[in-house]
Design a protein around this motif. Sequence first.
Motif, PDB file in Angstrom:
ATOM      1  N   ILE A 127      -9.308   6.319   9.423  1.00 49.60           N
ATOM      2  CA  ILE A 127      -7.902   6.695   9.566  1.00 49.60           C
ATOM      3  C   ILE A 127      -7.644   6.962  11.039  1.00 49.60           C
ATOM      4  CG2 ILE A 127      -6.091   8.321   8.906  1.00 49.60           C
ATOM      5  CD1 ILE A 127      -7.735   8.964   6.399  1.00 49.60           C
TER       6      ILE A 127
ATOM      7  N   ALA B 115      -4.767   2.989   8.413  1.00 53.84           N
ATOM      8  CA  ALA B 115      -6.092   3.185   7.837  1.00 53.84           C
ATOM      9  C   ALA B 115      -6.656   1.823   7.439  1.00 53.84           C
ATOM     10  CB  ALA B 115      -6.032   4.112   6.624  1.00 53.84           C
TER      11      ALA B 115
ATOM     12  N   CYS C 238     -11.886  -2.474  -1.071  1.00 57.84           N
ATOM     13  CA  CYS C 238     -13.188  -1.819  -1.127  1.00 57.84           C
ATOM     14  C   CYS C 238     -13.998  -2.317  -2.317  1.00 57.84           C
ATOM     15  CB  CYS C 238     -12.991  -0.306  -1.200  1.00 57.84           C
ATOM     16  SG  CYS C 238     -14.528   0.649  -1.296  1.00 57.84           S
TER      17      CYS C 238
ATOM     18  N   THR D 249     -10.213  -0.055   5.421  1.00 59.32           N
ATOM     19  CA  THR D 249     -11.501   0.053   4.732  1.00 59.32           C
ATOM     20  C   THR D 249     -12.357  -1.148   5.093  1.00 59.32           C
ATOM     21  OG1 THR D 249     -12.617   0.306   2.597  1.00 59.32           O
ATOM     22  CG2 THR D 249     -10.664  -1.083   2.635  1.00 59.32           C
TER      23      THR D 249
ATOM     24  N   GLY E 127      -2.849   3.710  -1.390  1.00 56.79           N
ATOM     25  CA  GLY E 127      -4.189   3.140  -1.287  1.00 56.79           C
ATOM     26  C   GLY E 127      -4.295   1.796  -1.974  1.00 56.79           C
TER      27      GLY E 127
ATOM     28  N   ASP F 258       0.851  -1.189   0.000  1.00 50.56           N
ATOM     29  CA  ASP F 258       0.000   0.000   0.000  1.00 50.56           C
ATOM     30  C   ASP F 258       0.883   1.233   0.000  1.00 50.56           C
ATOM     31  OD1 ASP F 258      -1.811   2.129   0.746  1.00 50.56           O
ATOM     32  OD2 ASP F 258      -3.210   0.596   1.423  1.00 50.56           O
TER      33      ASP F 258
ATOM     34  N   ARG G 219      -6.221  -0.799   0.232  1.00 47.98           N
ATOM     35  CA  ARG G 219      -7.587  -0.397   0.605  1.00 47.98           C
ATOM     36  C   ARG G 219      -8.495  -0.244  -0.606  1.00 47.98           C
ATOM     37  NH1 ARG G 219      -5.507   4.749   3.075  1.00 47.98           N
ATOM     38  NH2 ARG G 219      -3.646   4.052   1.949  1.00 47.98           N
ATOM     39  N   ASN G 220      -7.957   0.308  -1.673  1.00 45.49           N
ATOM     40  CA  ASN G 220      -8.763   0.536  -2.877  1.00 45.49           C
ATOM     41  C   ASN G 220      -9.338  -0.777  -3.439  1.00 45.49           C
ATOM     42  OD1 ASN G 220      -9.098   0.672  -5.831  1.00 45.49           O
ATOM     43  ND2 ASN G 220      -8.480   2.805  -5.637  1.00 45.49           N
TER      44      ASN G 220
ATOM     45  N   GLN H 140     -13.747   4.208   4.959  1.00 46.94           N
ATOM     46  CA  GLN H 140     -12.388   4.134   5.501  1.00 46.94           C
ATOM     47  C   GLN H 140     -12.312   4.816   6.869  1.00 46.94           C
ATOM     48  OE1 GLN H 140      -8.032   5.223   3.723  1.00 46.94           O
ATOM     49  NE2 GLN H 140      -9.519   6.886   3.653  1.00 46.94           N
TER      50      GLN H 140
ATOM     51  N   THR I 251      -7.292   8.030  -0.203  1.00 43.18           N
ATOM     52  CA  THR I 251      -6.416   7.075   0.490  1.00 43.18           C
ATOM     53  C   THR I 251      -4.967   7.523   0.629  1.00 43.18           C
ATOM     54  OG1 THR I 251      -6.145   5.917  -1.628  1.00 43.18           O
ATOM     55  CG2 THR I 251      -7.809   5.058  -0.099  1.00 43.18           C
TER      56      THR I 251
ATOM     57  N   THR J  22     -13.744   5.513   0.985  1.00 40.45           N
ATOM     58  CA  THR J  22     -12.531   4.867   0.485  1.00 40.45           C
ATOM     59  C   THR J  22     -12.322   5.189  -0.993  1.00 40.45           C
ATOM     60  OG1 THR J  22     -12.913   3.019   2.027  1.00 40.45           O
ATOM     61  CG2 THR J  22     -11.286   2.682   0.281  1.00 40.45           C
TER      62      THR J  22
END
Length: 523
Positions: free
Chosen positions: A476, A457, A200, A459, A193, A190, A196-197, A474, A447, A420
Amino acid sequence: MLINTRIYLLQAAAALRLGQVSATELCQSCLSFVKETSFLNAYITVTEEVALKQAAEADKRFSQGKPLGLLDGIPFAIKDNFSTQGIQTTCASHMLKGYIPPYNATVVQKLFNHGAVLMGKTNHDEFGMGSGSTDSIFGPVKNPWSYSKTYKEKRFAGHNDADWLITGGSSGGSAAAVSAGTCYVALGSDTGGSTRNPACHCGVVGLKPTYGLVSRHGLIPLVNSMDVPGIITRCVDDAATALGVLAGHDPYDSTTFQNPFEPFKLPETIDLSKLCIGIPKEYHAPGMSAEILSLWTKVADMFEDAGAKVIAVSLPHTPYSIVCYHVLCTSEVASNMARFDGLQYGHRSDVEDSTEAMYAATRREGFNDVVRGRILSGNFFLLKQNYEQYFLKAQKVRRLIADDFVKVFESGVHVLLTPTTLGDAAPYLEFIQEDNRTRSAQEDVFTQCANMAGLPAVTVPVGLSRRGLPLGLQFIGRALCEEQLLTVAKWLETQMDFATLQFNREIKNIYKPQQHNKSASSL
């Protein structure tokens, strides 16, 4: 016996300890699903022989009553930019195709030390430079939700079966692997992001730890000052469990924290009465879908109704973050990619006119347009006449962005709640109409700030769009406050119940009918 692998890591671990299933059976079921979902292109290398050997070793330990830990016998996957001893590590690039590292990345070795079973190396954007997992030399990764029954029923008129959904990037293969039930935990990297991207868009949990909490040793670098190994699982508790194994000081990585990390277990009963949640006003970004805004508002109201204090906060330098991130990212990319010259390892061109000609040809043949474009941009920003105007100014803006977070947290806010992504997963044919830089700016808008500030962070999937696709929010948190961050995330996960109610109903028919001729039995 074909095991239903779409359960939680901790449930599978409990079943192993109770003797309800063997590690070999679990491994074979995951390998079966890897093969049945091969059309997703989630894996670059499937390590079937290694996995079965590791599973057999786990079964031997269980028979002797000597399991190595909670992850013993648990199948996992890892992004193909982490070094794996004796196993090809390509970074999804011609430059490293066929490269066999002589050592394991620290996170890989830690998983092996705890008995985890490697399913394979997952697909991603070349060298992690992308936000859709569409720029790999092995082809793009397809989102498992492209094949869910509900999405097919709600598909817009004019779309066809070839117009499948992106996973998000760059760790799209890892997210797809977890979403499709081929493993219980997958690691990604990461940088802005990239864990997390895709988590999601694929309806799973994606955790980016505090910078320095998890070792980067063996992670082939993109942006050293922002790269963090990320964790993708099906629920928050599983992410906390994996973090407990992976976190801690590493003598091979001087950026890791010296203080020992104490693994934690998230509470079953969560009291929000003393919690203060901040809603950054600058995160009302252009292009955000009405569905995301509605969900964001709904969840904020839920926290307030449950006793938490919810307040609006300001992170005034957020509007400059994408531009700042681009300058710093490409500058470090230019520096990191300089090692791939054809002289030491990786691809080497046949051009022999001169060293300079071979060097240029090697990089032209080994890198795709995206990587070459970022190298050129980074070198421009690092030119002597441009250094102060671009790179140093970007570093100063990065400090201001980090200070914004510090001020908000010092004011009494414990956790920030943000979107997110701008919306649900885009169809591939629509996504590729934009250039890589524009796509990345759009996908990473919420992100990349956490990476520049070095903050943790996570998600969490919380609902479905009108197209029947996952939507996530998300959180943080403050540096090194993963326990608090994940506790808040678990509360929301429990309230929304996405994983048990929505996910199973939507994804149970993921496989194409002609490729799925067995019914998974429950543990």
